[in-house]
Design a protein around this motif. Structure first.
Motif, short mmCIF file in Angstrom:
data_model
loop_
_atom_site.label_atom_id
_atom_site.label_comp_id
_atom_site.label_asym_id
_atom_site.label_seq_id
_atom_site.Cartn_x
_atom_site.Cartn_y
_atom_site.Cartn_z
N ARG A 20 -28.68 20.32 -7.86
CA ARG A 20 -27.91 20.71 -9.04
C ARG A 20 -28.45 20.06 -10.30
O ARG A 20 -28.33 20.62 -11.39
N VAL A 102 -23.37 26.00 -8.13
CA VAL A 102 -24.78 26.17 -7.78
C VAL A 102 -25.26 27.60 -8.06
O VAL A 102 -26.38 27.95 -7.73
N VAL A 122 -22.60 16.67 -13.11
CA VAL A 122 -22.72 16.98 -11.69
C VAL A 122 -21.99 15.95 -10.84
O VAL A 122 -21.22 16.29 -9.93
#
Length: 311
Positions: A20, A102, A122
């Motif tokens: 990510r 994602v 994240v």
């Protein structure tokens, strides 16, 4: 537990965090491997291996991202992340919850953040780390991390559509779309596409691309149906498959080599965007890559032959 056991227990999470932050499966795998090497070589025995390893993989990913952003400034055409077919997060329910983070659309938005904003967002908003752990990972104060997350959150919320469709409805819509697509049914496709639908491709200048994109329901429906029948005639395969947590497909040539992937962004019950990745460098982690130019040539030739036969 041993260091190996500690590491293997959190490896899927480390891979998910790194992907990510980086948007690259291969770079994420390298970051996780480097994390293990540092952990193995360290004499320290952290109180929380999870927090320690998450911090290490985050720092490595930030450094890699800073270097990658310089390279991406000269990238040819739109940049999309490497397609992710299966998130390695161990908990299926949690993995489903994380799917939107994602998606191609989300990762393209994340690409516009600074590396620190992206990492902090994240860790905190996606994986639920407290600000203390985030601060330790990115080596900034908690106050600074709160600011990074707040800026990232505002940007992400501004870029996301207001109305989405739940996962079951998205899957059903995608099934209908690929049925109509493989049948070459223009009218059925039109009912499933948004009026301002776009097909946008990432070739990196190394494979056939969609120009600057194909836009509008009429243009997209006509183009897709014009190409799919001859593509199937030459032995091509369209395999519906989750791509980056969203409905999508993998395209294979007659010998089982990958041509490209599609990820469908579905908003308000219609397909809004098709993200196509054709750059062979971004597909090699999935399977051997086909010669995209040869596939396009053969598809066009098959269509021309069919038109000649009709005459």
């Amino acid at each position: 537990m041993t260091k190996v056991e500690d590491f293997e227990q959190v490896r899927p999470m480390l891979q998910s965090i790194a992907y990510r932050i980086l948007g690259s499966v291969t770079e994420a795998e390298d970051a996780v491997q480097e994390t293990w090497l540092r952990y193995e070589a360290s004499p320290a025995e952290p109180a929380s291996p999870k927090a320690y390893l998450s911090a290490v993989v985050t720092r490595i990913s930030i450094n890699v991202l800073r270097s990658a952003r310089v390279r991406r400034e000269d990238y040819v055409g739109p940049w999309f992340p490497e397609p992710l077919l299966d998130d390695q997060y161990q908990d299926p329910a949690r993995s489903a919850e994380l799917a939107d983070s994602v998606s191609m659309a989300a990762l393209v938005l994340l690409e516009r953040l600074t590396p620190l904003e992206r990492a902090a967002f994240v860790l905190h908003d996606v994986f639920g780390f407290g600000y203390g752990d985030v601060a330790a990972a990115v080596e900034r104060s908690e106050a600074a991390c709160r600011q990074h997350v707040a800026r990232a959150r505002r940007h992400m919320q501004a870029g996301r559509p207001r109305f989405r469709v739940d996962r079951r409805e998205r899957a059903e819509l995608a099934d209908r779309f690929f049925d109509a697509f493989r049948d070459g049914d223009v009218e059925r496709l039109r009912t499933l596409l948004a009026e301002d639908v776009a097909v946008v491709g990432d070739s990196g200048g190394k494979a056939p691309r969609w120009g600057s994109g194909i836009f509008g329901v009429d243009n997209v429906a006509r183009l897709l149906t014009a190409l799919v029948v001859p593509f199937l005639r030459i032995g091509g395969v369209v395999e519906p498959h989750q791509v980056n947590g969203q409905p999508g497909a993998i395209f294979w040539d007659h010998s089982g080599r990958i041509i490209n992937t599609w990820a469908l962004d579905i908003v308000e019950g219609r397909i809004q965007t098709i993200h196509a990745v054709t750059n062979p460098d971004k597909l090699a982690h999935i399977a051997p890559v086909a010669d995209g130019w040869a596939v396009v040539h053969d598809t066009i030739q098959a269509r021309s032959n069919a038109d000649t036969t009709k005459e």
